[in-house]
Design an enzyme around this catalytic site. Structure first.
Site, PDB file in Angstrom:
ATOM      1  N   HIS A 178       0.846  -1.198   0.000  1.00 49.40           N
ATOM      2  CA  HIS A 178       0.000   0.000   0.000  1.00 49.40           C
ATOM      3  C   HIS A 178       0.877   1.243   0.000  1.00 49.40           C
ATOM      4  CE1 HIS A 178      -3.153   2.861   1.332  1.00 49.40           C
ATOM      5  NE2 HIS A 178      -3.924   2.033   0.662  1.00 49.40           N
ATOM      6  N   HIS A 179       0.451   2.243  -0.781  1.00 51.49           N
ATOM      7  CA  HIS A 179       1.258   3.452  -0.963  1.00 51.49           C
ATOM      8  C   HIS A 179       1.445   4.228   0.340  1.00 51.49           C
ATOM      9  CE1 HIS A 179       3.414   6.256  -3.315  1.00 51.49           C
ATOM     10  NE2 HIS A 179       2.769   6.093  -4.447  1.00 51.49           N
ATOM     11  N   SER A 180       0.616   3.987   1.339  1.00 48.67           N
ATOM     12  CA  SER A 180       0.773   4.693   2.613  1.00 48.67           C
ATOM     13  C   SER A 180       2.056   4.289   3.335  1.00 48.67           C
ATOM     14  CB  SER A 180      -0.428   4.422   3.520  1.00 48.67           C
ATOM     15  OG  SER A 180      -0.551   3.033   3.793  1.00 48.67           O
TER      16      SER A 180
ATOM     17  N   GLY B 288       4.996   4.161   1.972  1.00 49.04           N
ATOM     18  CA  GLY B 288       6.104   4.950   1.450  1.00 49.04           C
ATOM     19  C   GLY B 288       5.878   5.295   0.001  1.00 49.04           C
TER      20      GLY B 288
END
Length: 519
Positions: free
Chosen positions: A161-163, A165
């Site tokens: 998930h992009h959260s 990094g």
């Protein structure tokens, strides 16, 4: 087209009620950018597709190595927890990771596949893009496919998930888990930017005055470029949209599944162009992309005409096409592969997190007489963007919007930036030597993502002497991604040929670009 992700949203973040323990109070809060990636219209997942030169038979070996590398990174062993006592703010909370819930090994009967192995892997990834990661555990997983394709004996798919990094840092972290096959104790070598050598001069006074004038001119350009870029950013938020072209996403593209396709081309060909024209590999990659997109769009605009041969020979492009790529720029200094490896193996510290700003990269879509014009224009565009603080100020604008108006407004700003532009583009340097992922020599690396509003993402990833061009497309908008790959590959060939033949008196005509000429 309504996707599974839209019909069946993933679990809500775990809520932390009651009194928080001392340990939890010390947990780090999610950055504003990380929180942004949890909004429904910006729920982005990063993919890293790794082709292996060997079969994946020892699953326990991979698990043992993950425990001593990737799981040492706090983001990959933490939950993202909502604390309702603090106005719903989210924070990272360490947890015990059950690798059996993160590593997926589907049973594949290769002898009875109803499609080619390449298409099976493609469809697997496409179906994966219909789902979201479960927030009740650390938000990553690894899919291992023992399917022999043209380029690899097996395929691994990291989904993150992009959260956790930004994309560049996540790919760097995965590379920090690999080692050189020739020397298993060494991490990969990533090419860096060479510093310019300043030659001494006998005329020190003249040199000093010239340097002073150049500094003033540099800061004037920096100031002007930044002001223009920030104004363009604000205009894009409010009203400025890209031209509606055949590759621009529709309002529902953010929820549609993505098909990831790739093409491996010669990095040496790109370096030949780079060295001949005194530029970077990124300049060449951007120029090739501009050329390939121009040819592809020219064909798409010519669809429906009776004379099929005339479609590629004539200029069907509208004038003054506005086509831009929105780029997320990580503002944290790069810590390097070795520092990330030391962080996981020796528990040293390394800065990490989503601290990102926006940059808008314009593409010049036109049919050129000289194929090298695409490269020269790309170099000028990137040089212009390097002389701007656009990413820093757009980051501050987003943070101010979050502080004064909340996450919904900040998410809306980001969403409008992406929906009012046409695509995403990136070019990442990769290892210069062959590497292995926990004992499995890597054949190629193909990064991508899904969940972004644009219908087209183009990523270029180098590895040894190869460059992998990866497309992530919404098929309802771009139904023929392999045609676009063909146009990109053919454009590189023609640009390389133009460099080889540029000793001729007359410049090579764009007739090489499948016979296309400017009107």
């Amino acid at each position: 087209m309504e996707s599974i992700r839209q019909r069946k949203p993933s679990l809500k973040p775990i809520e932390c009620k009651g009194k928080a323990s001392k340990a939890s109070e010390e947990e780090e809060q999610l950055s504003p950018s990380s929180r942004l990636f949890h909004e429904p219209n910006f729920n982005v997942h990063v993919l890293a597709i790794m082709g292996s030169k060997s079969r994946i038979n020892d699953l326990q070996l991979i698990k043992d190595n993950l425990v001593h590398t990737l799981l040492k990174h706090p983001r990959f062993s933490s939950l993202q927890v909502v604390d309702e006592k603090k106005n719903g703010e989210m924070k990272w909370v360490q947890t015990k990771v059950d690798l059996d819930k993160h590593i997926i090994v589907p049973q594949v009967d290769e002898q009875n596949l109803h499609e080619s192995p390449e298409k099976f892997v493609e469809n697997y990834i496409r179906n994966l893009s219909k789902t979201t990661l479960d927030k009740s555990k650390p938000m990553w997983d690894l899919h291992l496919l023992n399917v022999k394709t043209t380029d690899a004996e097996s395929v691994g798919i990291f989904r993150i998930h992009h959260s956790l990094g930004d994309g560049t840092s996540l790919i760097s972290l995965l590379l920090a888990c690999t080692r050189q096959t020739a020397d298993p104790d060494k991490v990969p070598t990533i090419p860096g930017n060479k510093k310019r050598v300043i030659h001494s001069s006998a005329h020190n006074s003249t040199k000093g005055l010239r340097r002073y004038v150049m500094k003033i001119w540099f800061f004037m350009k920096l100031f002007w470029n930044t002001v223009v870029d920030v104004l363009m950013f604000m205009a894009t938020i409010m009203f400025l949209k890209d031209t509606t072209t055949p590759i621009k996403g529709t309002p529902g593209s953010v929820f549609n599944p993505r098909r990831l396709v790739y093409r491996i081309v010669s990095l040496d060909d790109m370096k030949l162009v780079k060295n001949a024209l005194n530029m970077t590999v990124t300049d060449v990659a951007l120029g090739v992309t501009q050329a390939g997109l121009s040819v592809y769009l020219n064909r798409r605009y010519g669809e429906g005409k009776k004379d099929k041969g005339a479609i590629e020979k004539n200029n069907n492009l509208p004038k003054n096409i506005r086509l831009r790529s929105s780029i997320l720029v990580n503002l944290r200094p790069s810590v390097g592969i070795q520092a990330l490896a030391d962080m996981m193996e020796k528990d040293t510290e390394a800065k990490w997190g989503n601290w990102v700003g926006f940059a808008l990269l314009p593409f010049k879509i036109a049919l050129r007489h000289d194929p090298l014009d695409y490269i020269r224009e790309a170099k000028a565009t990137i040089h212009r963007k390097k002389n701007s603080l656009e990413a820093f100020y757009t980051c501050y604008i987003s943070e101010l919007a979050l502080k004064f108006f909340g996450i919904k407004t900040s998410s809306s700003i980001s969403h409008r930036i992406f929906t009012n532009t046409s695509m995403c583009f990136s070019c990442l340097p990769g290892p210069q030597e062959e590497i292995g992922f926990y004992g499995h020599p890597m054949a190629y690396l193909a990064p991508g993502s899904y969940g972004q509003p644009q219908a087209l993402m183009i990523n270029c990833q180098s590895y040894i002497d190869k460059m992998t061009i990866v497309l992530s497309v919404d098929e309802s908008v771009i139904p023929d991604p392999y045609q676009l790959l063909d146009d990109l590959e053919q454009s590189l060939k023609l640009i390389k040929d133009a460099v080889v033949e540029r000793g001729e008196r007359s410049p090579p005509l764009v007739v090489g670009l499948k016979g296309v000429n400017e009107k």
